[in-house]
Every structure is written in C-alpha cells, then in structure tokens.
Scaffold this active site. Structure first.
Site, short mmCIF file in Angstrom:
data_model
loop_
_atom_site.label_atom_id
_atom_site.label_comp_id
_atom_site.label_asym_id
_atom_site.label_seq_id
_atom_site.Cartn_x
_atom_site.Cartn_y
_atom_site.Cartn_z
N GLY A 172 0.02 2.80 3.25
CA GLY A 172 0.14 4.92 3.28
C GLY A 172 1.04 5.33 2.46
O GLY A 172 1.83 4.51 2.02
N CYS A 173 1.25 6.50 3.14
CA CYS A 173 2.37 7.16 2.25
C CYS A 173 4.02 6.22 1.58
O CYS A 173 4.42 6.04 3.19
CB CYS A 173 2.93 8.53 2.36
SG CYS A 173 4.33 9.00 2.08
#
Length: 216
Positions: free
Chosen positions: A38-39
């Site tokens: 993810g981020c």
C-alpha cells in the site's frame, strides 16, 4: 493517498503470527528486501523503526523507467507498485523477521489491489524477490499463514521478481517522520508504528544514529 487505511493485526493477537518456519541464512553486514504494502509512507515508517534496519527508501517497482514517477503511478496503469527498499543487517534482524512484521503490522495482506481506501494495483501487496531463496522463503511463509488461518481471508500477497527499483521523489522519503501532523500520516502511518511498538517492542531500535535513519 486517501485519509484512511486499515491497520492489520489490531484484532489478531501477536501469538498468531508465528515466526517463519523457513528463513534465509545470510552473511555479511547488509542485505535488502523490496516490499509493497500500500502507501509507501506507511510501510517506510514501520521499517525505519525496526532494529537492524539500516536504510529505507520509498520508490516504485514492477513497471518501466519512463513511468516511474508519482503522477504516472497514481493512475494505476503503469504496472508499478509503491514499494520500500529495506536495507538491513542480517546479524541483527533476519529476512523472515522482516516478513513477519510485513504481514502483521505493515499492511493487510488479505486486501487485493488495495489498502483501505487506497485502491488500485499500485497499492497491491507484493514481495519483489531478488533471489530464488527469497522467493522460496516468502512463499513458504504465505502458505504457513494461510494454513494456520491467521486471517479470516486468505493472504493475497504476490511474489514478483525485482527487475528494477526506482527511487521515489525526494519529498516522499521519510515522509511520516517529517510530516507527523499530516492527516494521512496521523490516520494511517503513525498507528502502525504504534502497533509495532506495542506488539513487538523487542523489534524497536533502541537508539537513533547515523546508521539507523534514512538520510532524506
């Protein structure tokens, strides 16, 4: 990045995340692993706090050099994932231990092509392996977690060969530490670091020094 991101492990006790039954036997004072969860602000923040990790750099992997920039990657059409390049001292922390934290703290490995409200293939869960040994250990641990039923849903983490790592723009590096009051950091990144500290206190750096922090 959207303003919310799920935090894995908060409802799953640490005891469920047993150590990998297989691990690498490494020599020397530096190895690396490239992870997508993810981020990259969130994953970077977690690993910068881990004892034995000597350097973490946010970047992109899975696509070509001409699309290795934030604006292009955010379209979800480049093949790239947001990744972190984690350098570590294998005499202090093992590849398997880093995977244990990847699956228990850094992200939710059961979400396909997303993390919370961050949606798209650029936010996929993936381990970009450099050697067949890394691939074998990672694959064995995924099977171990699935067979143990650690999560209600199966782990969907992909194993992809690392063709190239492209560093992200400078303003992304060490983002959470430099921007602790930023809304996304407060909602997504810092709770994961807090989870690491509460569930795995023995994994934390006991000091901060030149060799233990990202220079960006």
């Amino acid at each position: 990045m959207s303003d919310a991101c799920s935090i894995p492990g908060l409802t799953v006790p640490r005891s469920r995340f047993t150590a990998p039954e297989q691990d690498l036997t490494e020599t020397g004072n530096e190895s690396r692993v490239v992870l997508a969860g993810g981020c990259f602000w969130c994953v970077e923040a977690v690993y910068l706090a881990v004892d034995g990790v000597t350097r973490v750099e946010s970047g992109y992997a899975g696509g070509s050099a001409d699309t290795a920039n934030y604006e292009a990657v955010c379209t979800g059409q480049t093949g790239h994932a947001e990744v972190v390049d984690v350098h570590y001292d294998p005499s202090r922390v093992s590849f398997g231990e880093l995977l244990q934290l990847f699956f228990s703290v850094a992200h939710d490995p059961t979400q396909l092509n997303r993390q919370g409200n961050d949606i798209g293939t650029q936010y996929r869960s993936a381990i970009f392996y450099q050697t067949d040994e890394q691939r074998q250990v990672a694959d064995a641990y995924i099977r171990q977690l699935n067979q143990a039923g650690v999560y209600t849903d199966p782990v969907v983490t992909r194993l992809e060969p690392l063709d190239a790592f492209y560093p992200a723009e400078g303003y992304h590096q060490n983002f959470a530490a430099r921007n602790p009051g930023q809304p996304y950091v407060m909602a997504a990144a810092l709770p994961k670091v807090e989870k690491l500290a509460s569930a795995w206190p023995e994994k934390l750096k006991s000091r901060q020094g030149p060799d233990d922090t990202d220079p960006a």
